[in-house]
Design an enzyme around this catalytic site. Structure first.
Site, mmCIF file in Angstrom:
data_model
loop_
_atom_site.group_PDB
_atom_site.id
_atom_site.type_symbol
_atom_site.label_atom_id
_atom_site.label_comp_id
_atom_site.label_asym_id
_atom_site.label_seq_id
_atom_site.Cartn_x
_atom_site.Cartn_y
_atom_site.Cartn_z
ATOM 1 N N GLU A 194 2.639 8.484 -12.486
ATOM 2 C CA GLU A 194 2.829 7.089 -12.892
ATOM 3 C C GLU A 194 3.928 6.881 -13.997
ATOM 4 O OE1 GLU A 194 -1.371 8.125 -11.843
ATOM 5 O OE2 GLU A 194 0.206 9.080 -13.087
ATOM 6 N N GLU A 312 -1.663 -6.180 1.457
ATOM 7 C CA GLU A 312 -1.539 -5.709 2.841
ATOM 8 C C GLU A 312 -3.019 -4.788 2.970
ATOM 9 O OE1 GLU A 312 1.545 -2.624 3.883
ATOM 10 O OE2 GLU A 312 0.158 -1.759 4.879
#
Length: 559
Positions: A194, A312
């Protein structure tokens, strides 16, 4: 309570095999969806097919988008991205929009070696009165010279194409949580984490802002400039959105919407079926709820985190599966998925599609794999838009009345039924009832070869009995309150053609995707009207019953 009305007749009333009782609360939720709730995500490499260019705009796609805009007052927002945005490199001398090479070992559905030319950006001129989200390449842009140069070259082109109110937001990278594990080929080492993602994202987005200030200063202003992010593929991958947020992803306060992606399952995952996977409310609920858990973790880190969207999503990853993702059952899944998402806090949903994709709402051009045409999922999109649309008495330019709130009406007895209520200005305006019990009319349930009439069984149905708020009793003058029922229908849940919404077809071959009333389908005004009756023994509440056939949905509109 005495139920005054048994229901609304359909063309031929089937034998009722089941019934459910649902109480509808007059208290409206307080979390309205955004405008253009039903929106789309178009695969980057497919965008020229869907939109066309200056000399040949795709009017079929434009017609289908216009249909939704006329229902809701706002055309769908278009996100241009997906896996292929992170493969696209710029070639200034390319004489056409896109040159893509498919490597079947990586994907047989889209190119994984891509070059775009200057004319790629002409596609943003094709859809009128439409706002866009353009995706830049982080996959190659964050660690390769050619990818970084593509960012430098394309930001000026993209911003000039998206001026004049076309731009909604940018994205930088698609599903970076899969960069080190992608089945199409990793673009980061196994150590990818991350902190590294956030560092590369901040570096790239700051460069984008710098380039905007130099080339399109109006798009660098706070009111216009911003991103949807992090656009992770899901909640169970190596990188976690809450940790990325904690590492400073929104340090520059330029993320407009918290975007996540979702697919119920995979096209080739073991055990996937139409009834058990898509036409299954419990599966849909569990899949969406996992994102709410994640978003709440982000909110715990940052109480001011931006609103939640699906940037999406669709039925089955890897572009869907024939006989599942392209069927009428998938359209019903889409209605259930979109409305459950709205009921738990999602503000907008971008349904993903691409050329030749099985789950696409429409095929934009003819290819050697698929014919041009409107696909089953589009009819589900129309039904959702109709459910959320402003009531007829509300002007589109009045936000107080035009934005809907959605309430999930739980049905605990079965995972194969679902129901929702829509409210506008705290008033109940519509109900939608979805019968997810499969009813197949083709051989092997693949939607191709019809079963012989002798093999067909009577189509089952369920009666949805509603207890409604007291406001839906008879008026003081004794005038009955009328409701209209509109149905989402096909011959069976396995059908891939012959689908209608309220008797309308949006098929390419009829009028290029514009609505055409079919003469052989019963019209709402003739047989789908009923009245809410007066209750007698439960505090003056009203009753309503609606029969819904297996593998279909019905929208009840109070008029």
């Amino acid at each position: 309570m005495k139920r005054i009305l048994g229901l609304i007749a359909y063309a031929s009333v089937p034998t009722v095999i089941n019934a459910v009782q649902i109480s509808v609360d007059e208290t409206a939720p307080s979390n309205p969806v955004f405008d253009a709730y039903v929106s789309y995500s178009i695969e980057f490499s497919s965008f020229p097919d869907y939109a066309g260019n200056n000399s040949r705009p795709n009017t079929f796609s434009e017609n289908l988008l216009d249909n939704l805009g006329k229902i809701t007052g706002t055309k769908p927002y278009i996100r241009v991205g997906g896996n292929t945005q992170d493969y696209a490199l710029y070639n200034a001398s390319l004489p056409y929009s896109l040159n893509g090479t498919i490597d079947p070992k990586r994907s047989s559905d889209y190119p994984t070696t891509i070059f775009i030319g200057p004319s790629f950006f002409e596609s943003y001129n094709s859809f009128k009165n439409t706002r866009f989200i353009h995706g830049f390449n982080l996959g190659l842009g964050g660690n390769r010279t050619s990818g970084w140069q593509t960012l430098l070259d394309t930001v000026p082109l993209a911003c000039k194409a998206l001026g004049g109110g076309k731009l909604f937001a940018w994205t930088y990278g698609n599903e970076p949580d899969l960069f080190s594990t992608s089945a199409q080929g990793p673009v980061r080492p196994p150590s990818w984490n991350e902190a590294e993602y956030v560092d590369q994202w901040l570096n790239g987005t700051r460069k984008i802002h710098e380039l905007l200030e130099r080339n399109c200063p109006d798009l660098a202003k706070n009111g216009t400039y911003g991103y949807i992010a992090p656009s992770f593929a899901g909640v169970g991958n190596k990188l976690k959105a809450p940790k990325a947020w904690g590492e400073g992803l929104n340090e520059d306060k330029n993320i407009k919407l918290f975007a996540t992606h979702n697919y119920i399952s995979g096209a080739t995952s073991p055990g996937v079926t139409l009834q058990g996977t898509l036409m299954n409310h419990s599966m849909t609920k569990a899949s969406v709820d996992a994102h709410i858990v994640e978003y709440n973790q982000v909110k715990a880190i940052d109480a001011a985190a931006p609103p939640l969207i699906f940037g999406e999503t669709n039925s089955l990853y890897n572009q869907g599966r024939p006989g599942l993702s392209n069927t009428f059952g998938a359209a019903l899944w889409g209605v259930d998925f979109n409305l459950y998402s709205a009921s738990v806090g999602f503000k907008r949903v971008h349904m993903h599609m691409g050329t030749n994709y099985r789950y696409a709402s429409w095929q934009p051009i003819a290819t050697n794999k698929a014919t041009i045409g409107t696909k089953a999922p589009y009819y589900g999109n129309i039904a959702v838009a109709s459910f959320l649309a402003p009531p007829p008495s509300s002007p589109y330019d009045s936000p107080a009345t035009s934005l809907a709130t959605v309430k999930h009406l739980p049905i605990s007895s079965t995972p194969f039924l679902s129901a929702y209520a829509a409210y506008h200005s705290s008033n109940l305006t519509r109900l939608i009832l979805i019968n997810l019990q499969s009813y197949n009319t083709t051989a092997s349930g693949e939607g191709l070869a019809p079963l012989p009439p002798s093999s067909l069984t009577p189509r089952p149905s369920v009666t949805f009995n509603f207890t409604l708020p007291a406001a839906y009793l008879l008026t003081d003058g004794g005038k009955e309150k009328q409701v209209v029922v509109k149905r989402l229908m096909a011959n069976g849940s396995d059908a891939i053609t012959g689908i209608t919404w309220d008797g309308w077809s949006y098929n390419w071959e009829l009028d290029g995707g514009r609505p055409v009333r079919l003469p052989n389908v019963t019209r709402t005004s003739e047989s789908e009207r009923a009245w809410v009756g007066e209750g007698t023994s439960d505090g003056g509440k009203a009753g309503l019953g609606v029969v819904v056939e297996a593998g279909s949905a019905a929208l009840v509109e109070f008029v």
